[in-house]
Design an enzyme around this catalytic site. Structure first.
Site, PDB file in Angstrom:
ATOM      1  CG  ASP A  17      37.491 -22.348  -2.743  1.00 28.76           C
ATOM      2  OD1 ASP A  17      37.044 -21.212  -2.485  1.00 28.76           O
ATOM      3  OD2 ASP A  17      38.486 -22.539  -3.462  1.00 28.76           O
ATOM      4  CE  LYS A  45      38.466 -22.281  -7.029  1.00 23.82           C
ATOM      5  NZ  LYS A  45      39.393 -22.451  -5.899  1.00 23.82           N
ATOM      6  CE  LYS A  63      39.538 -16.339  -6.783  1.00 23.82           C
ATOM      7  NZ  LYS A  63      40.851 -16.129  -6.254  1.00 23.82           N
TER       8      LYS A  63
END
EC number: 4.1.2.4
Length: 196
Positions: free
Chosen positions: A91, A153, A182
């Site tokens: 991430d 995200k 996400k």
């Protein structure tokens, strides 16, 4: 068809004060509920690898976290070390200042270089939507698609807000079927689903 939500959850602990026992507890919970991954800072990767070795739970590490403002070379180094230590997914945090400056080449290169360093591992980019305009969110999503990332995200959890319905709808319209989405969702925010 039954959807198993647990397999979409990255059980996350990124607080700087997290202790070894906190990480052990996180991994035990992830095993108990059969979550997709635990998401931890890179200093905990080796411990998580050991704790999760007999489970189906993967490991996600954050790079350039939580600001995204470090050099691309630093994110690449972090990515390589994370994978070397056993992480399964990355991430990365978007270079927010560069996006706001419309330095799209820098933003795109940042994502591409992390993806390249990650080899075949999944890479997600965290946008930090609460700091971005609608047009910046759209552009960041477009750049993530162009960079070949797997996910976008909504947020790090370290700023003023996480996921909201408006941003999630916008992001999903931009990435369509090209990327997955996400959300950073605190448990009480799961009630948002009633607004869909």
């Amino acid at each position: 068809m039954e959807i198993k939500l647990n397999k979409y959850i990255d059980h996350t602990l990124l607080k700087p004060e997290a202790t070894k026992q906190d990480i052990i507890n996180l991994c035990n919970q992830a095993i108990q509920y059969d979550f997709a991954t635990v998401c931890v800072n890179t200093c905990w990767t080796s411990l998580c690898k050991e704790l999760l070795k007999n489970s189906n739970v993967g490991i996600t590490n954050v790079v350039g976290f939580p600001l995204g403002a470090c050099l691309t070379e630093v994110k690449v180094f972090e990515t390589k070390k994370a994978i070397e230590n056993g992480c399964d997914e990355i991430d990365m945090v978007l270079n927010i200042g560069a996006l706001k400056d419309k330095d799209y080449d820098l933003v795109l290169n940042d994502m591409k270089e992390v993806k390249k360093a990650a080899n075949e591992h999944v890479v997600k980019v965290i946008l930090e939507n609460c700091l971005l305009t609608k047009q910046e969110i759209i552009k960041a999503c477009e750049l993530a698609v162009q960079a070949g990332l797997e996910f976008v995200k909504t947020s790090t959890g370290f700023n003023k807000s996480g996921a909201n319905v408006k941003d999630v709808k916008l992001m999903s319209e931009v990435v369509k079927t090209k990327l997955k989405l996400k959300l950073l969702v605190e448990l009480e925010l799961m009630m948002m689903q009633s607004q869909w």
